[in-house]
Design an enzyme around this catalytic site. Structure first.
Site, PDB file in Angstrom:
ATOM      1  N   ASP A   1       3.315  -4.576   7.767  1.00 20.89           N
ATOM      2  CA  ASP A   1       2.045  -3.863   7.644  1.00 20.89           C
ATOM      3  C   ASP A   1       0.952  -4.919   7.690  1.00 20.89           C
ATOM      4  O   ASP A   1       0.717  -5.626   6.708  1.00 20.89           O
ATOM      5  CB  ASP A   1       2.015  -3.076   6.330  1.00 20.89           C
ATOM      6  CG  ASP A   1       0.646  -2.445   6.081  1.00 20.89           C
ATOM      7  OD1 ASP A   1      -0.237  -2.564   6.960  1.00 20.89           O
ATOM      8  OD2 ASP A   1       0.464  -1.846   5.005  1.00 20.89           O
TER       9      ASP A   1
ATOM     10  N   GLN B   1      -4.375  -5.521   6.727  1.00 24.13           N
ATOM     11  CA  GLN B   1      -5.390  -6.396   6.141  1.00 24.13           C
ATOM     12  C   GLN B   1      -5.408  -7.759   6.824  1.00 24.13           C
ATOM     13  O   GLN B   1      -6.292  -8.569   6.549  1.00 24.13           O
ATOM     14  CB  GLN B   1      -5.127  -6.580   4.630  1.00 24.13           C
ATOM     15  CG  GLN B   1      -5.194  -5.302   3.830  1.00 24.13           C
ATOM     16  CD  GLN B   1      -6.618  -4.757   3.703  1.00 24.13           C
ATOM     17  OE1 GLN B   1      -7.601  -5.452   3.952  1.00 24.13           O
ATOM     18  NE2 GLN B   1      -6.727  -3.492   3.327  1.00 24.13           N
TER      19      GLN B   1
ATOM     20  N   LYS C   1     -10.577  -1.031  10.141  1.00 20.96           N
ATOM     21  CA  LYS C   1     -10.807  -2.183   9.272  1.00 20.96           C
ATOM     22  C   LYS C   1     -11.195  -3.416  10.077  1.00 20.96           C
ATOM     23  O   LYS C   1     -11.438  -4.482   9.519  1.00 20.96           O
ATOM     24  CB  LYS C   1      -9.549  -2.492   8.445  1.00 20.96           C
ATOM     25  CG  LYS C   1      -9.178  -1.408   7.433  1.00 20.96           C
ATOM     26  CD  LYS C   1      -8.032  -1.876   6.551  1.00 20.96           C
ATOM     27  CE  LYS C   1      -7.289  -0.734   5.882  1.00 20.96           C
ATOM     28  NZ  LYS C   1      -8.071  -0.015   4.888  1.00 20.96           N
TER      29      LYS C   1
ATOM     30  N   HIS D   1       0.870  -1.176   0.000  1.00 15.60           N
ATOM     31  CA  HIS D   1       0.000   0.000   0.000  1.00 15.60           C
ATOM     32  C   HIS D   1       0.913   1.234   0.000  1.00 15.60           C
ATOM     33  O   HIS D   1       2.040   1.184   0.492  1.00 15.60           O
ATOM     34  CB  HIS D   1      -0.835  -0.047   1.287  1.00 15.60           C
ATOM     35  CG  HIS D   1      -1.888   1.002   1.408  1.00 15.60           C
ATOM     36  ND1 HIS D   1      -1.607   2.295   1.758  1.00 15.60           N
ATOM     37  CD2 HIS D   1      -3.240   0.929   1.262  1.00 15.60           C
ATOM     38  CE1 HIS D   1      -2.743   2.983   1.821  1.00 15.60           C
ATOM     39  NE2 HIS D   1      -3.747   2.179   1.517  1.00 15.60           N
TER      40      HIS D   1
END
Lengths: 413, 161
Positions: free
Chosen positions: A202, A205, A228, A126
């Site tokens: 990261d 997700q 999220k 990202h």
């Protein structure tokens, strides 16, 4: 899917927004990789905090201020347990994952990286794990190296040893926000360890969808965001080992992050408050704590099982119904991916696709998904992306398929 | 509630399927200017060849959705052979058509917009875009890029939405 480990019908009742209609249709929310919806328990926790305990933290000498402090630190402890952290002081609250990754690049990076130092990232990152490093390259002169993505959507690790030669940092996503690809976290962390590089993950997700154990990963730093994972916007997390966090200078500065200030200088506060300048997002932390409780209640293993099954159903449905007209990017095996489906429908531009979807109440993201280097690898300027979560079911996937058919008809040459 | 037919008029789909003036020009004598829509990753490239004050040739490259592509195609047909002043007038008229909705968004009420003096021709078909605020940027992308190519300032109001 009678074997679904989640009782989705019941789960859906926990999310008030799913009861609303949009444009005369039921809301079909397939954009959770962008931001998830919020269960009533999270909304209630935030409201209750404001209605009963609102006060500033770490400085009040009265009851409700103590309650507010306990709420903030209680949420930190919940998050720590949720991700398998040894201690709550390893959990730094930030505004979002982007701020957490900026903290890594700009506070740790500025202090420890010099001209020519190699930083390794991947092509599926990202922008939040790309642009801060670009800035550091302009500022310090680091060398940025990229692990490529293969045609199957997985990282191509053929040249990993060469890429990592002399590397000071390896920073990578545990799951791609575009392809859903699960990356080999343990293998990459071990490779970083071998060359003495800082291992940064990261996990934006990943954490919302799979049981996370940062201690087992063995990385140095892990970033993710609250919104999220059923939490509110405005709160993210940087987890780090105390060794690395102690060796990182403060990022933002001001109140809350100091032990002492004189005319000559300041002494930084202890972990984690050293990185939490100013009044923190207290209500947001409380909301995140409630989100973690909610997800734990459903069970992360059950969530993952549900999403693998639903992803499989979606892949089969699109393939059976549309054949080659619909191309889904990324790994074809549901067990190797998250419930993120980036797809193309013939020559129809994703922005036109989602316009037709919107008419039918189907919420899907169109665009480059803040991952332009990856889009270039895919040879697309944009894709449509449907992403699944705890409240999605086969009806949602069927609604997506209907919407694709409608768009295909509408734009038929 | 605006429907898809308000947005995707037949003439728009026609320009999308058969874009006019698609291609590239040799640089120099032509100039090449790129425009990006950060929302969806659309990219338009405008090649312009001037003959004194007159726009002699124009070509459009890049990729994008039906709205951005058809707007670029119609624009190319509308500005070819026109003078700088005429193109500026046309741009103002097109922007006025597009900004009606932005004004109402800000003020909450229908705002009187200066009536465009230029004849927009086919471009009037894009009027429906104002009912879909996120698509306004798609429609104005090529126009902003052309303005930049001609040395004018980009209209950042349309970008900043």
């Amino acid at each position: 899917m009678s074997t679904d480990p989640l009782d989705v019908a019941t789960v859906r009742k926990d999310f008030p927004i799913l009861g609303r209609e949009v444009r005369g249709h039921r809301l079909v929310y397939l954009d959770s990789a962008n931001t998830s919806q919020k269960p009533q328990a999270v909304l209630d926790a935030i409201t209750t905090y404001y209605e009963r305990s609102n006060a500033n933290v770490h400085r009040g000498t009265y009851l409700i201020a103590e309650e507010a402090t306990a709420a903030l630190e209680g949420a930190r402890a919940k998050v720590a347990r949720f991700i398998g952290a040894d201690r709550a002081r390893q959990v730094v609250f930030t505004k979002n994952a982007t701020e957490a990754l900026n903290l890594v690049a700009k506070a740790w990076g500025r202090a420890h990286l010099r001209e020519g130092d190699p930083v390794v990232i991947t092509e599926l990152e990202h922008h939040a794990n790309i642009v801060p490093w670009h800035q550091l390259r302009a500022e310090v002169g680091i060398e940025l190296r990229w692990i490529p993505v293969g045609p199957d959507g997985h990282l191509d690790l053929t040249d990993l040893d060469r890429l990592l030669d002399g590397a000071k940092v390896l920073s990578f996503a545990a799951m791609s926000n575009v392809l859903g690809t699960l990356t080999p976290v343990e293998r990459l962390v071990a490779a970083a360890r071998r060359v003495g590089a800082l291992a940064v993950i990261d996990a934006s997700q990943y954490v919302p969808h799979m049981a996370t154990d940062v201690a087992a990963w063995g990385a140095d730093l892990v970033a993710f965001t609250g919104h999220k994972m059923c939490g509110p916007t405005g709160i993210g997390v940087l987890w780090g080992t105390e060794e690395v966090l102690d060796a990182t200078p403060p990022f933002l500065s001001g109140g809350e992050m100091i032990l002492n200030v004189t005319k000559e200088g300041f002494t930084a506060n202890e972990l984690p408050w050293k990185f939490e300048a100013g009044t923190p997002p207290i209500a947001e932390a409380v909301g995140l704590g409630a989100a973690v409780d909610y997800l734990s209640g459903l069970g992360m293993e059950a969530i993952r099982e549900h999403e693998v099954a639903l992803t499989g159903y979606a892949l089969r449905t699109l393939a059976d119904r549309f054949g080659d007209e619909v191309v889904v990017h990324g790994p074809s095996e549901p067990a190797e991916r998250g419930g993120v489906l980036s797809f193309s429908v013939g020559d129809i531009h994703p922005h036109d696709l989602t316009q037709v979807f919107d008419e039918r109440g189907v919420c899907v993201r169109a665009g480059h998904h803040c991952a332009k280097p990856l889009m270039k690898v895919l040879g697309a300027s944009a894709t449509a992306r449907a992403s699944l979560y705890v409240y999605n079911d086969t009806d949602d996937v069927d609604a997506l398929a209907e919407a694709i058919a409608a768009a295909s008809d509408f734009f038929a040459p | 509630m605006p429907g898809l037919e308000d947005l995707y008029r037949e003439i728009i789909l026609d320009h999308y399927r058969s874009p006019r003036n698609r291609g590239e020009l040799e640089v120099p004598p032509a100039t090449r200017t790129e425009g990006f829509n950060p929302l969806c990753g659309d990219e338009v490239v405008v090649y312009v060849q001037m003959d004194g004050d007159q726009l002699d040739e124009i070509r459009i490259a890049g990729q994008g959705c039906s709205i951005s592509q058809s707007s670029a195609s119609m624009m190319s047909a509308a500005v070819k052979g026109r003078t700088r002043a005429e193109i500026e007038e046309l741009t103002r008229a097109f922007k006025a058509m597009m900004s009606i909705h932005e004004s109402t968004l800000e003020g909450g009420e229908e705002v009187e917009v200066e009536a465009p003096t230029a004849d927009l021709g086919d471009l009037a078909a894009l009027q429906g875009v104002v009912k879909f605020p996120v698509r306004i940027k798609c429609a104005t992308l090529s126009w902003n890029t052309l303005a930049e190519a001609l040395g004018g300032d980009r209209d950042d109001r349309a970008e900043a939405e």
